[in-house]
Write an enzyme that holds these catalytic residues in place. Structure first.
Site, PDB file in Angstrom:
ATOM      1  N   TYR A  25       0.810  -1.211   0.000  1.00  9.71           N
ATOM      2  CA  TYR A  25       0.000   0.000   0.000  1.00  9.71           C
ATOM      3  C   TYR A  25       0.846   1.265   0.000  1.00  9.71           C
ATOM      4  O   TYR A  25       0.412   2.304  -0.486  1.00  9.71           O
ATOM      5  CB  TYR A  25      -0.910   0.030   1.232  1.00  9.71           C
ATOM      6  N   LYS A  83       3.661 -15.381   2.970  1.00  6.12           N
ATOM      7  CA  LYS A  83       3.908 -16.132   1.735  1.00  6.12           C
ATOM      8  C   LYS A  83       5.416 -16.383   1.683  1.00  6.12           C
ATOM      9  O   LYS A  83       6.115 -15.970   0.751  1.00  6.12           O
ATOM     10  CB  LYS A  83       3.409 -15.322   0.529  1.00  6.12           C
ATOM     11  N   ASP A 132      -2.351 -18.487   1.060  1.00  5.51           N
ATOM     12  CA  ASP A 132      -3.327 -19.221   0.235  1.00  5.51           C
ATOM     13  C   ASP A 132      -4.021 -20.305   1.066  1.00  5.51           C
ATOM     14  O   ASP A 132      -5.235 -20.494   0.984  1.00  5.51           O
ATOM     15  CB  ASP A 132      -2.676 -19.808  -1.037  1.00  5.51           C
ATOM     16  N   ASP A 148      -6.063  -7.171   4.138  1.00  5.87           N
ATOM     17  CA  ASP A 148      -7.192  -6.562   3.433  1.00  5.87           C
ATOM     18  C   ASP A 148      -8.073  -7.659   2.861  1.00  5.87           C
ATOM     19  O   ASP A 148      -9.298  -7.665   3.036  1.00  5.87           O
ATOM     20  CB  ASP A 148      -6.668  -5.653   2.311  1.00  5.87           C
ATOM     21  N   ASP A 197     -11.936  -9.336   4.470  1.00 12.35           N
ATOM     22  CA  ASP A 197     -13.218  -9.395   3.756  1.00 12.35           C
ATOM     23  C   ASP A 197     -13.753 -10.824   3.766  1.00 12.35           C
ATOM     24  O   ASP A 197     -14.949 -11.049   3.937  1.00 12.35           O
ATOM     25  CB  ASP A 197     -13.061  -8.932   2.295  1.00 12.35           C
TER      26      ASP A 197
HETATM   27  C1  IPM Z   1     -10.238  -1.502   3.818  1.00 10.04           C
HETATM   28  C2  IPM Z   1     -10.507  -0.944   2.458  1.00 10.04           C
HETATM   29  C3  IPM Z   1      -9.356  -0.007   2.068  1.00 10.04           C
HETATM   30  C4  IPM Z   1      -8.097  -0.834   2.086  1.00 10.04           C
HETATM   31  C5  IPM Z   1      -9.569   0.705   0.721  1.00 10.04           C
HETATM   32  C6  IPM Z   1     -10.843   1.515   0.710  1.00 10.04           C
HETATM   33  C7  IPM Z   1      -8.392   1.557   0.342  1.00 10.04           C
HETATM   34  O1  IPM Z   1     -10.670  -1.955   1.532  1.00 10.04           O
HETATM   35  O2  IPM Z   1     -10.167  -0.720   4.783  1.00 10.04           O
HETATM   36  O3  IPM Z   1     -10.101  -2.719   3.919  1.00 10.04           O
HETATM   37  O4  IPM Z   1      -7.778  -1.510   1.090  1.00 10.04           O
HETATM   38  O5  IPM Z   1      -7.405  -0.800   3.093  1.00 10.04           O
HETATM   39 MG    MG Z   2     -10.651  -3.889   2.340  1.00 11.90          MG
END
Ligand code: IPM
Ligand code: MG
Length: 363
Positions: free
Chosen positions: A148, A197, A229, A253, A257
């Site tokens: 990032y 990884k 993975d 990240d 999710d």
């Molecule tokens: C998160 C989001 C952010 C990230 C985006 C919006 C830049 O996906 O907070 O997980 O990738 O960190």
């Molecule tokens: Mg995210």
């Protein structure tokens, strides 16, 4: 002890303003019952800041945020297909504001709890035999390093367009996040799964080495290493095996999710981004959901639970945080659901009603 809570508020874009309104309602009610006061400072970030100032993050926002004890945030960003914000160059888009404030405030430790509520089992896409007994894991994501924030460029080399993103970690960055993960594990299930990884990346091999060094100071905590993975697979195969999942920025990240989805809805997941001090930025793990913005149907629970995390981590108000979490558990138990977590036989309600109910259940 009565406290005056000095809270920065980033309402943000999309559903942000709606969900933050409900979280503030719950905070105000909690403060009232427990004898505190909330002092809010509105801060602009993301699309709202672009509209007002042409950039997603201003020095003014950073300075004002630094004067607060904690910041509560909704969500930022819009629909990239239609929003004019995405006609700007990448460094001027809403997301750049979020990355900018994380970096400016040195918020390197991102805590993303993923809990399967008993009442929400119906919304979980996994088979019942897998989720039997529920699960409760904490993703500890490094937030200010790695891909990032590495150097990036797009150049033409010998007539071929070529893009570079570099993944860099130094041992200090790894050590401080690892220490946080072990500290948290000591207060939970005493297990850290460090995800990397290391079969491919140098940054992961250094990560592993430093994590092992840190582990020596925590003999009570079991450490295991897992390739990313495999971790993606294990999260759906057997989420119960995890306690604290420690990982770098990009892996975190993606895995967070995934972890949110196995709990049933991303609308339930809180998060805290912390630096070396008590200061933190608290936000739902989900995005700004521009498709449902303004409809009054967004789930405010992740933001409300983020406010609870804020009380716990930045203000040491554990009782108050417990009260909010208990109120959330009670509305779920009574069968109230926003549309994202709705299932048969439950009562569907909107954003505002959800906030009202939770606020009224604070005790
Ligand atoms: C998160 C989001 C952010 C990230 C985006 C919006 C830049 O996906 O907070 O997980 O990738 O960190
Ligand atoms: Mg995210």
């Amino acid at each position: 002890m009565d406290m005056n809570l000095n809270i920065g508020v980033i309402r943000g874009d999309g559903i942000g303003p709606e969900i933050v309104t409900e979280a503030m309602k719950v905070l105000d009610r909690t403060a009232e019952i427990y004898g505190h006061t909330c002092d809010y400072t509105q801060l602009l970030l993301g699309g709202a800041s672009i509209d007002a100032h042409g950039v997603p993050l201003t020095d003014e926002t950073v300075e004002k945020a630094k004067k607060c004890s904690a910041v509560l945030m909704g969500s930022i960003g819009g629909d990239a297909k239609v929003s004019p914000w995405y006609k700007l160059e990448p460094s001027k888009r809403p997301e750049a504001g979020l990355l900018g404030i994380r970096k400016a405030l040195n918020l390197f430790a991102n805590l993303r709890p993923a809990i399967l509520y008993d009442e929400l089992k119906g919304a979980c896409p996994l088979k019942e035999e897998i989720t039997e007994g529920g699960f409760d894991l904490m993703i500890m994501r490094e937030l200010t390093g790695g891909l990032y924030f590495g150097e990036r460029k797009t150049v033409e080399e010998n007539g071929v367009m070529t893009a570079y993103d570099s993944l860099t970690y130094n041992e200090n960055e790894i050590r401080r996040i690892a220490v946080r993960a072990f500290d948290i594990a000591m207060k939970r299930g005493k297990k850290v799964t460090s995800v990397d990884k290391a079969n491919v990346l140098d940054s992961s091999r250094l990560w592993r080495k430093v994590v092992e060094e840190v582990a020596k100071d925590y003999p009570e905590v079991a450490l295991e290493h897992m390739l990313v993975d495999n971790c993606a697979m294990q999260l759906v195969k057997d989420p119960k095996q995890f306690d604290v999942v420690l990982t770098e920025n990009m892996f975190g990240d993606i895995l967070s999710d995934e972890a949110s989805m196995v709990t049933g809805s991303i609308g339930m997941l809180a998060s805290a981004s912390l630096n070396e001090t008590k200061f933190g930025l608290y936000e739902p793990s989900g995005g700004s959901a521009p498709d449902i913005a303004g409809k009054g149907i967004a789930n405010p629970i992740a933001t409300i639970l983020s406010a609870a995390m804020m009380l716990r981590f930045s203000f040491d108000l554990d009782k108050e945080a417990d009260a909010i979490e208990a109120a959330v558990a009670r509305v779920l138990k009574e069968g109230y659901r926003t549309v994202d977590i709705m299932s048969e036989g439950r009562v569907q309600i909107g954003t505002e009603k959800m906030g009202d109910l939770i606020a009224s259940y604070i005790a």
